[in-house]
Design a protein around this motif. Structure first.
Motif, PDB file in Angstrom:
ATOM      1  N   THR A 268       2.398   1.441  13.317  1.00 37.14           N
ATOM      2  CA  THR A 268       3.541   0.548  13.112  1.00 37.14           C
ATOM      3  C   THR A 268       4.279   0.888  11.819  1.00 37.14           C
ATOM      4  OG1 THR A 268       2.232  -1.115  14.240  1.00 37.14           O
ATOM      5  CG2 THR A 268       4.247  -1.864  13.200  1.00 37.14           C
TER       6      THR A 268
ATOM      7  N   ARG B 172       6.397  -8.566  11.931  1.00 40.30           N
ATOM      8  CA  ARG B 172       6.263  -7.331  11.150  1.00 40.30           C
ATOM      9  C   ARG B 172       7.589  -6.600  11.026  1.00 40.30           C
ATOM     10  NH1 ARG B 172       0.758  -4.257  12.861  1.00 40.30           N
ATOM     11  NH2 ARG B 172       1.195  -2.934  11.064  1.00 40.30           N
TER      12      ARG B 172
ATOM     13  N   LYS C 216      -4.606  -6.334  22.679  1.00 41.64           N
ATOM     14  CA  LYS C 216      -3.604  -5.675  21.856  1.00 41.64           C
ATOM     15  C   LYS C 216      -2.760  -6.674  21.076  1.00 41.64           C
ATOM     16  CE  LYS C 216      -0.490  -3.104  20.230  1.00 41.64           C
ATOM     17  NZ  LYS C 216      -0.769  -2.417  19.004  1.00 41.64           N
TER      18      LYS C 216
ATOM     19  N   GLN D  71       0.531   9.666   7.716  1.00 42.88           N
ATOM     20  CA  GLN D  71       1.732   8.868   8.035  1.00 42.88           C
ATOM     21  C   GLN D  71       2.979   9.552   7.492  1.00 42.88           C
ATOM     22  OE1 GLN D  71       0.256   5.247   6.179  1.00 42.88           O
ATOM     23  NE2 GLN D  71       0.281   4.143   8.128  1.00 42.88           N
TER      24      GLN D  71
ATOM     25  N   VAL E 116      -5.249   6.848  16.075  1.00 42.66           N
ATOM     26  CA  VAL E 116      -6.363   5.988  16.473  1.00 42.66           C
ATOM     27  C   VAL E 116      -6.016   4.533  16.164  1.00 42.66           C
ATOM     28  CG1 VAL E 116      -8.073   7.809  16.119  1.00 42.66           C
ATOM     29  CG2 VAL E 116      -7.549   6.236  14.236  1.00 42.66           C
ATOM     30  N   THR E 117      -6.730   3.600  16.771  1.00 40.70           N
ATOM     31  CA  THR E 117      -6.432   2.176  16.541  1.00 40.70           C
ATOM     32  C   THR E 117      -6.585   1.864  15.056  1.00 40.70           C
ATOM     33  OG1 THR E 117      -8.736   1.652  17.034  1.00 40.70           O
ATOM     34  CG2 THR E 117      -7.162   1.400  18.834  1.00 40.70           C
ATOM     35  N   GLY E 118      -5.602   1.189  14.515  1.00 43.80           N
ATOM     36  CA  GLY E 118      -5.647   0.834  13.094  1.00 43.80           C
ATOM     37  C   GLY E 118      -5.211   1.948  12.161  1.00 43.80           C
ATOM     38  N   SER E 119      -4.609   2.998  12.718  1.00 45.18           N
ATOM     39  CA  SER E 119      -4.222   4.132  11.863  1.00 45.18           C
ATOM     40  C   SER E 119      -2.869   3.891  11.200  1.00 45.18           C
ATOM     41  CB  SER E 119      -4.173   5.422  12.684  1.00 45.18           C
ATOM     42  OG  SER E 119      -3.250   5.287  13.752  1.00 45.18           O
ATOM     43  N   GLY E 120      -2.212   2.800  11.542  1.00 40.19           N
ATOM     44  CA  GLY E 120      -0.933   2.498  10.896  1.00 40.19           C
ATOM     45  C   GLY E 120       0.256   3.108  11.608  1.00 40.19           C
TER      46      GLY E 120
ATOM     47  N   ASP F 216      -4.257  -9.093  15.181  1.00 42.23           N
ATOM     48  CA  ASP F 216      -5.160  -8.634  14.126  1.00 42.23           C
ATOM     49  C   ASP F 216      -5.934  -9.835  13.633  1.00 42.23           C
ATOM     50  OD1 ASP F 216      -4.614  -5.995  14.024  1.00 42.23           O
ATOM     51  OD2 ASP F 216      -3.102  -6.133  12.440  1.00 42.23           O
TER      52      ASP F 216
ATOM     53  N   PHE G 230       0.841  -1.205   0.000  1.00 41.56           N
ATOM     54  CA  PHE G 230       0.000   0.000   0.000  1.00 41.56           C
ATOM     55  C   PHE G 230       0.869   1.245   0.000  1.00 41.56           C
ATOM     56  CE2 PHE G 230       0.333  -1.703   4.390  1.00 41.56           C
ATOM     57  CZ  PHE G 230       1.093  -0.704   4.964  1.00 41.56           C
ATOM     58  N   GLU G 231       0.231   2.360  -0.342  1.00 40.28           N
ATOM     59  CA  GLU G 231       0.896   3.664  -0.253  1.00 40.28           C
ATOM     60  C   GLU G 231       0.675   4.195   1.157  1.00 40.28           C
ATOM     61  OE1 GLU G 231       2.142   5.706  -3.094  1.00 40.28           O
ATOM     62  OE2 GLU G 231       2.364   3.607  -3.743  1.00 40.28           O
ATOM     63  N   ILE G 232       1.654   4.909   1.695  1.00 38.91           N
ATOM     64  CA  ILE G 232       1.379   5.478   3.010  1.00 38.91           C
ATOM     65  C   ILE G 232       0.450   6.691   2.865  1.00 38.91           C
ATOM     66  CG2 ILE G 232       3.386   4.682   4.308  1.00 38.91           C
ATOM     67  CD1 ILE G 232       4.650   7.432   3.762  1.00 38.91           C
ATOM     68  N   THR G 233      -0.300   6.926   3.921  1.00 39.21           N
ATOM     69  CA  THR G 233      -1.256   8.046   3.894  1.00 39.21           C
ATOM     70  C   THR G 233      -0.498   9.355   4.109  1.00 39.21           C
ATOM     71  OG1 THR G 233      -1.586   7.973   6.281  1.00 39.21           O
ATOM     72  CG2 THR G 233      -3.021   6.575   4.940  1.00 39.21           C
TER      73      THR G 233
ATOM     74  N   ALA H 232      -6.088   3.483   8.602  1.00 44.00           N
ATOM     75  CA  ALA H 232      -5.402   3.300   7.327  1.00 44.00           C
ATOM     76  C   ALA H 232      -6.249   2.432   6.403  1.00 44.00           C
ATOM     77  CB  ALA H 232      -4.051   2.637   7.556  1.00 44.00           C
TER      78      ALA H 232
HETATM   79  P1  ADP Z   1      -2.046   0.724  14.752  1.00 43.80           P
HETATM   80  O1  ADP Z   1      -0.788   0.190  15.363  1.00 43.80           O
HETATM   81  O2  ADP Z   1      -2.037   2.199  14.545  1.00 43.80           O
HETATM   82  O3  ADP Z   1      -3.293   0.255  15.451  1.00 43.80           O
HETATM   83  P2  ADP Z   1      -1.262  -0.866  12.516  1.00 43.80           P
HETATM   84  O4  ADP Z   1       0.061  -0.251  12.322  1.00 43.80           O
HETATM   85  O5  ADP Z   1      -1.326  -2.191  13.140  1.00 43.80           O
HETATM   86  O6  ADP Z   1      -2.194   0.144  13.292  1.00 43.80           O
HETATM   87  O7  ADP Z   1      -1.987  -0.886  11.102  1.00 43.80           O
HETATM   88  C1  ADP Z   1      -3.254  -1.473  10.925  1.00 43.80           C
HETATM   89  C2  ADP Z   1      -3.324  -2.156   9.572  1.00 43.80           C
HETATM   90  O8  ADP Z   1      -3.297  -1.187   8.520  1.00 43.80           O
HETATM   91  C3  ADP Z   1      -2.156  -3.073   9.313  1.00 43.80           C
HETATM   92  O9  ADP Z   1      -2.640  -4.247   8.714  1.00 43.80           O
HETATM   93  C4  ADP Z   1      -1.277  -2.295   8.338  1.00 43.80           C
HETATM   94  O10 ADP Z   1      -0.547  -3.145   7.488  1.00 43.80           O
HETATM   95  C5  ADP Z   1      -2.307  -1.503   7.563  1.00 43.80           C
HETATM   96  N1  ADP Z   1      -1.790  -0.242   7.034  1.00 43.80           N
HETATM   97  C6  ADP Z   1      -0.895   0.586   7.610  1.00 43.80           C
HETATM   98  N2  ADP Z   1      -0.687   1.674   6.853  1.00 43.80           N
HETATM   99  C7  ADP Z   1      -1.488   1.540   5.764  1.00 43.80           C
HETATM  100  C8  ADP Z   1      -1.742   2.332   4.615  1.00 43.80           C
HETATM  101  N3  ADP Z   1      -1.134   3.507   4.434  1.00 43.80           N
HETATM  102  N4  ADP Z   1      -2.629   1.880   3.702  1.00 43.80           N
HETATM  103  C9  ADP Z   1      -3.259   0.704   3.880  1.00 43.80           C
HETATM  104  N5  ADP Z   1      -3.059  -0.098   4.934  1.00 43.80           N
HETATM  105  C10 ADP Z   1      -2.198   0.305   5.882  1.00 43.80           C
END
Ligand code: ADP
Ligand code: ZN
Ligand code: ZN
Length: 653
Positions: free
Chosen positions: A156, A189, A468, A128, A150-154, A471, A122-125, A306
């Motif tokens: 990592t 990861r 936590k 990010q 927020v949770t799932g915002s990427g 996934d 994927f492309e980063i947002t 994300a």
């Molecule tokens: P967080 O730690 O913020 O809760 P994660 O880093 O675990 O979130 O990311 C959640 C999911 O989104 C992961 O599966 C990750 O691979 C995916 N992800 C991260 N960045 C992007 C992005 N820019 N576009 C699409 N998917 C993404």
């Protein structure tokens, strides 16, 4: 003959001198006689004179080069001073067990370099990208960041790209995660993405693996060290960045012996190494929010999930009118709906065992532990009552010890009972229970997770272990049960913790293409906290809490220390603290307040009575001045009273 000053792991605020033929390198281990034993200590300085007479000779010099080099020694000295903990215990605790035992500092098995790494698809947002760029412009000196996503915002992904940039400069990165967050998934990861050795440091490793990981961090071969709290002390000669994931998590604070906060110490380590520090979370602690408000941390925000994932829909189920037991009708209906569409559902309940109370319906007697002021928890599969504080267990009574009636019943729910109840509602759906009882066997957790990851519809029942790091791609709904204790707790941080937990657990729901749903059962649906949790406004909620803390002059606006004393004789524990309070009050208080002694929230544990004295001040320096005075005098009082005690600086519960 030259003399060497040695730190030894004993609970005393002093070091020890020994005679030596040759000078010892500072930071090397030495084997020395201590009483009737031989112990391993750390050489701190070489000198010609000692204030003590009749010195004994060093038995053996174990290292030719420092095992603790200057930067780590400085960091450990700072830590010992801040937490007023004996330096010998602090230094030795920072070493893996095999080094503490005097074994050779030699790597057994070198972790291989990855042969192939993968780039994300994927492309980063934009968010990010902005966060990463901000971090990378501050690579050359200390700078603190709050990565609030927020949770799932990427988050990592931000860690991974910033880490790669630091690795490209031939530097190392330290990543700390909560105990429940260091999952194989998390390690994978990092390994899968980065062209470097990633070593993990956590309690599941055997001693050889721990030593290897430590030595690969120390010799610079490991580019990334990924660990739980104790990894904050990992020696890393080329440290270039520190990341604390889920900084709000309570497991960064050690709750026994040397009571440090790895999160708080990360500021000092980053400052000493002059490198950037990233604290990441969806739910910043009030301490961290205040630091961001005060400008000590630069805030980076990831406000959106994300990919094409949206935040889950969160609703409350009012349990005040519920007559259906632990599972309300509404919750069961919602679950049925998702399961019938081939989705997975997770129920979260933070208590293991069958039922938390075993009591008499006639007279109200309830089964208590003989050694603790706590109820015994009923475990059905072994038909035993167990104390979760001291581990004691017994057969359940058949008749009431007070009124002799056979009217004994269980009350309340734990994971085990919930699993049973679910079985009657959902006879055809697999139920996977994940708690400490079902994951004790090696590989048990991995087997459960494999089943969940197969994606088949199922109900997952779990404790905080699931909050936590996992996934589950087919998980569409999360039900949260039995959280009301958080509203009734005497801990002033309870609602902060509860809001964080609800948001983290909710974050498990919903994946690509489908909005997840979260249902929270509560008897307090009108509690103002829910307004914020339901609409995903954690920051506003936390800001409100911060204002309350400020007007009440509570942490993080004031600084606290807790002195806990415990003894088999209740009066001894209290008398000890009274004497300490008297001593402290006789010196210049300088704006430090003292409360107590007060009984601990659980007054008796494993036959010991626990009492606390709290010290608080708006001025950290004044508080620490007083603690230093206390440390100087304490050994005298202790001898008289036969009590055990500990000091907890910046206590969290
Ligand atoms: P967080 O730690 O913020 O809760 P994660 O880093 O675990 O979130 O990311 C959640 C999911 O989104 C992961 O599966 C990750 O691979 C995916 N992800 C991260 N960045 C992007 C992005 N820019 N576009 C699409 N998917 C993404
Ligand atoms: Zn009775
Ligand atoms: Zn007990």
């Amino acid at each position: 003959m030259p003399i060497v000053e040695v730190a030894i792991s004993v609970p005393l605020n002093r070091t020890f001198d020994y005679l030596t033929d040759t000078e010892v390198v500072v930071g090397a281990r030495v084997k020395v006689p201590f009483g009737a034993k031989k112990v391993v200590g750390i050489a701190l300085s070489n000198k010609q004179k000692s204030e003590f007479s009749k010195l004994k000779p060093v038995e053996q010099i174990l290292d030719e080069t420092p095992i603790l080099d200057k930067p780590i020694l400085d960091f450990l000295f700072w830590s010992a001073k801040y937490y007023h903990h004996p330096i010998g215990e602090v230094l030795l605790a920072a070493l893996p067990k095999n080094l503490r035992l005097g074994k050779e500092a030699k790597i057994k098995k070198v972790v291989g370099l990855p042969t192939q790494v993968n780039q994300p698809d994927f492309e980063i947002t934009n968010e990010q990208n902005t966060a990463i760029n901000s971090i990378l412009t501050k690579q050359d000196a200390y700078h603190g960041f709050l990565l609030h996503g927020v949770t799932g915002s990427g988050k990592t992904e931000v860690y991974l790209r910033s880490t790669q940039a630091v690795l490209d400069q031939n530097k190392q990165v330290l990543v700390l995660v909560p105990e429940i967050g260091l999952t194989p998934q998390m390690i994978f990861r990092f390994e899968n993405r980065l062209k470097t050795r990633v070593v993990a440091i956590h309690s599941q490793l055997n001693e050889t693996q721990k030593l290897d990981a430590y030595l690969m961090a120390k010799n610079g071969e490991a580019g990334v060290v990924l660990g739980t709290r104790s990894a904050i002390f990992a020696p890393m000669p080329n440290l270039g960045m520190i990341i604390i994931d889920e900084e709000h998590d309570g497991s960064f604070k050690q709750q026994s012996s040397f009571r440090y906060s790895a999160r708080d110490l990360s500021f000092i380590r980053a400052k000493q190494a002059n490198i950037p520090l990233i604290l990441g979370t969806a739910t910043p602690s009030l301490e961290t929010l205040k630091n961001a408000m005060d400008g000590k941390l630069t805030r980076l925000t990831l406000a959106n999930r994300a990919g094409d994932v949206v935040m889950p829909k969160v609703s409350l189920i009012d349990m005040r009118t519920n007559t259906d037991g632990a599972l309300s009708k509404l919750l069961v209906e919602k679950m049925q709906q998702y399961l019938s569409h081939g989705k997975q559902v997770m129920l979260f309940i933070n208590r293991r065992g069958y039922a938390p109370v075993y009591f008499c319906t006639e007279c109200g007697w309830k089964s208590e532990c003989n050694h603790c002021h706590a109820s015994m928890i009923y475990h059905r599969h072994i038909n035993r009552l167990k104390c979760h504080h001291c581990g004691d267990e017994k057969m359940p009574e058949q008749t009431c010890p007070d009124c002799t009636q056979p009217s004994l019943e269980v009350y309340g729910y734990g994971t085990e009972r919930l699993e049973e109840t679910l079985g009657s509602h959902f006879a055809d759906t697999p139920i996977i229970r994940i708690d400490r009882d079902t994951t004790r066997r090696k590989k048990a957790l991995a087997q459960h997770l494999e089943k969940i990851n197969s994606g088949e519809p199922c109900i997952i029942v779990g404790t905080q272990m699931l909050a936590k790091g996992h996934d589950f791609s087919n998980l569409a709904m999360v039900g949260i049960l039995d959280i009301d204790g958080g509203f009734l707790s005497t801990n002033f941080r309870a609602t902060e913790y509860l809001a964080q937990l609800l948001i983290q657990v909710s974050g498990r729901a919903g994946r690509s293409g489908q909005q997840g749903e979260v249902a929270i059962q509560t008897r307090f649906p009108e509690h103002p906290m829910f307004n914020f949790v339901l609409s995903n406004r954690y920051t506003q909620f936390a800001s409100g809490l911060l204002k309350q803390r400020m007007s009440a002059m509570m942490p993080p606006f004031a600084h606290q220390a807790q002195l806990c004393a415990n003894a088999k004789n209740k009066d001894n524990a209290q008398a000890f603290l009274q004497e300490v309070a008297g001593l402290l009050k006789s010196i210049d208080m300088n704006g430090v307040e003292i409360w107590g002694p007060t009984p601990n929230s659980i007054e008796k544990k494993a036959d010991y009575y626990y009492f606390n004295l709290y010290l608080q001040s708006n001025d950290r320096a004044a508080l620490h001045q007083m603690l230093a005075t206390f440390s100087q005098h304490i050994d005298k009082i202790k001898l008289k009273n036969k009590v055990r005690w500990y000091l907890d600086v910046d206590p969290i519960d």
